[in-house]
Motif scaffolding. Sequence first.
Motif, PDB file in Angstrom:
ATOM      1  N   TYR A   1       0.819  -1.202   0.000  1.00 36.39           N
ATOM      2  CA  TYR A   1       0.000   0.000   0.000  1.00 36.39           C
ATOM      3  C   TYR A   1       0.852   1.251   0.000  1.00 36.39           C
ATOM      4  CZ  TYR A   1      -3.592  -3.264   1.567  1.00 36.39           C
ATOM      5  OH  TYR A   1      -4.450  -4.335   1.679  1.00 36.39           O
ATOM      6  N   ALA A   2       0.318   2.300  -0.600  1.00 34.66           N
ATOM      7  CA  ALA A   2       0.915   3.613  -0.448  1.00 34.66           C
ATOM      8  C   ALA A   2       0.819   4.042   1.011  1.00 34.66           C
ATOM      9  CB  ALA A   2       0.208   4.624  -1.340  1.00 34.66           C
ATOM     10  N   ASP A   3       1.821   4.780   1.473  1.00 25.96           N
ATOM     11  CA  ASP A   3       1.822   5.228   2.863  1.00 25.96           C
ATOM     12  C   ASP A   3       0.574   6.036   3.212  1.00 25.96           C
ATOM     13  OD1 ASP A   3       5.424   5.819   3.110  1.00 25.96           O
ATOM     14  OD2 ASP A   3       4.237   3.995   3.377  1.00 25.96           O
ATOM     15  N   SER A   4       0.060   6.774   2.250  1.00 26.46           N
ATOM     16  CA  SER A   4      -1.078   7.644   2.500  1.00 26.46           C
ATOM     17  C   SER A   4      -2.369   6.888   2.800  1.00 26.46           C
ATOM     18  CB  SER A   4      -1.301   8.578   1.311  1.00 26.46           C
ATOM     19  OG  SER A   4      -1.532   7.840   0.126  1.00 26.46           O
ATOM     20  N   VAL A   5      -2.444   5.609   2.432  1.00 28.82           N
ATOM     21  CA  VAL A   5      -3.665   4.834   2.644  1.00 28.82           C
ATOM     22  C   VAL A   5      -3.467   3.652   3.577  1.00 28.82           C
ATOM     23  CG1 VAL A   5      -4.450   5.492   0.341  1.00 28.82           C
ATOM     24  CG2 VAL A   5      -3.413   3.236   0.696  1.00 28.82           C
ATOM     25  N   LYS A   6      -2.246   3.394   3.973  1.00 35.10           N
ATOM     26  CA  LYS A   6      -1.939   2.244   4.819  1.00 35.10           C
ATOM     27  C   LYS A   6      -2.717   2.322   6.132  1.00 35.10           C
ATOM     28  CE  LYS A   6       2.173  -0.613   4.990  1.00 35.10           C
ATOM     29  NZ  LYS A   6       3.622  -0.611   4.667  1.00 35.10           N
ATOM     30  N   GLY A   7      -3.341   1.219   6.491  1.00 27.86           N
ATOM     31  CA  GLY A   7      -4.156   1.171   7.689  1.00 27.86           C
ATOM     32  C   GLY A   7      -5.598   1.560   7.473  1.00 27.86           C
ATOM     33  N   ARG A   8      -5.911   2.146   6.323  1.00 25.67           N
ATOM     34  CA  ARG A   8      -7.274   2.558   6.011  1.00 25.67           C
ATOM     35  C   ARG A   8      -7.881   1.772   4.854  1.00 25.67           C
ATOM     36  NH1 ARG A   8      -8.224   7.461   4.107  1.00 25.67           N
ATOM     37  NH2 ARG A   8      -6.148   7.730   3.174  1.00 25.67           N
ATOM     38  N   PHE A   9      -7.051   1.403   3.871  1.00 29.71           N
ATOM     39  CA  PHE A   9      -7.519   0.698   2.680  1.00 29.71           C
ATOM     40  C   PHE A   9      -7.057  -0.750   2.718  1.00 29.71           C
ATOM     41  CE2 PHE A   9      -7.732   4.495  -0.513  1.00 29.71           C
ATOM     42  CZ  PHE A   9      -8.492   5.213   0.394  1.00 29.71           C
ATOM     43  N   THR A  10      -7.854  -1.639   2.132  1.00 29.82           N
ATOM     44  CA  THR A  10      -7.508  -3.049   2.019  1.00 29.82           C
ATOM     45  C   THR A  10      -7.809  -3.538   0.607  1.00 29.82           C
ATOM     46  OG1 THR A  10      -8.035  -3.448   4.358  1.00 29.82           O
ATOM     47  CG2 THR A  10      -7.853  -5.370   2.922  1.00 29.82           C
ATOM     48  N   ILE A  11      -6.799  -4.098  -0.056  1.00 28.43           N
ATOM     49  CA  ILE A  11      -6.987  -4.699  -1.370  1.00 28.43           C
ATOM     50  C   ILE A  11      -7.146  -6.207  -1.202  1.00 28.43           C
ATOM     51  CG2 ILE A  11      -4.502  -4.911  -1.809  1.00 28.43           C
ATOM     52  CD1 ILE A  11      -5.101  -4.345  -4.781  1.00 28.43           C
ATOM     53  N   SER A  12      -8.031  -6.794  -1.985  1.00 25.77           N
ATOM     54  CA  SER A  12      -8.247  -8.232  -1.945  1.00 25.77           C
ATOM     55  C   SER A  12      -8.646  -8.711  -3.333  1.00 25.77           C
ATOM     56  CB  SER A  12      -9.311  -8.611  -0.908  1.00 25.77           C
ATOM     57  OG  SER A  12     -10.557  -8.020  -1.220  1.00 25.77           O
ATOM     58  N   ARG A  13      -8.634 -10.027  -3.525  1.00 25.40           N
ATOM     59  CA  ARG A  13      -9.019 -10.565  -4.822  1.00 25.40           C
ATOM     60  C   ARG A  13      -9.779 -11.864  -4.649  1.00 25.40           C
ATOM     61  NH1 ARG A  13      -3.672 -11.063  -8.071  1.00 25.40           N
ATOM     62  NH2 ARG A  13      -5.047 -11.940  -9.694  1.00 25.40           N
ATOM     63  N   ASP A  14     -10.668 -12.117  -5.592  1.00 28.37           N
ATOM     64  CA  ASP A  14     -11.416 -13.356  -5.664  1.00 28.37           C
ATOM     65  C   ASP A  14     -11.141 -13.932  -7.041  1.00 28.37           C
ATOM     66  OD1 ASP A  14     -13.250 -15.432  -5.889  1.00 28.37           O
ATOM     67  OD2 ASP A  14     -14.832 -14.358  -4.839  1.00 28.37           O
ATOM     68  N   ASN A  15     -10.216 -14.873  -7.113  1.00 26.87           N
ATOM     69  CA  ASN A  15      -9.804 -15.408  -8.404  1.00 26.87           C
ATOM     70  C   ASN A  15     -10.919 -16.189  -9.106  1.00 26.87           C
ATOM     71  OD1 ASN A  15      -7.233 -14.309  -8.185  1.00 26.87           O
ATOM     72  ND2 ASN A  15      -6.366 -16.151  -7.250  1.00 26.87           N
TER      73      ASN A  15
END
Length: 115
Positions: free
Chosen positions: A59-73
Amino acid sequence: QVQLVESGGGLVQPGGSLRLSCAASISIFSIYAMDWYRQAPGKQRELVATITSAGSTNYADSVKGRFTISRDNAKNTVYLQMNSLKPEDTAVYYCHTQRPTRDYWGQGTQVTVSS
């Protein structure tokens, strides 16, 4: 046909949450990393989050702790959960993936954080 389609953007108040989705028509989706970028008016496009084929994230430092990326293959879909949104998160958000011969980009979805 190769296509990335983002959805889930909109208007939200500061402190609110949104979940963005990116549905991909790209073959062998599961073996490639997927990314979220964003671009605010008058600014360069910046990398927000990355998820590898194995599920590792950055994550970019500006969003770390606030944003979460995930995937469903199984669904060929990548998500970006955005919490504690700030006005400076306002931007067009783009789904992206890199292939040996070219980049693929979605059309973008607008996120506006304002009271």
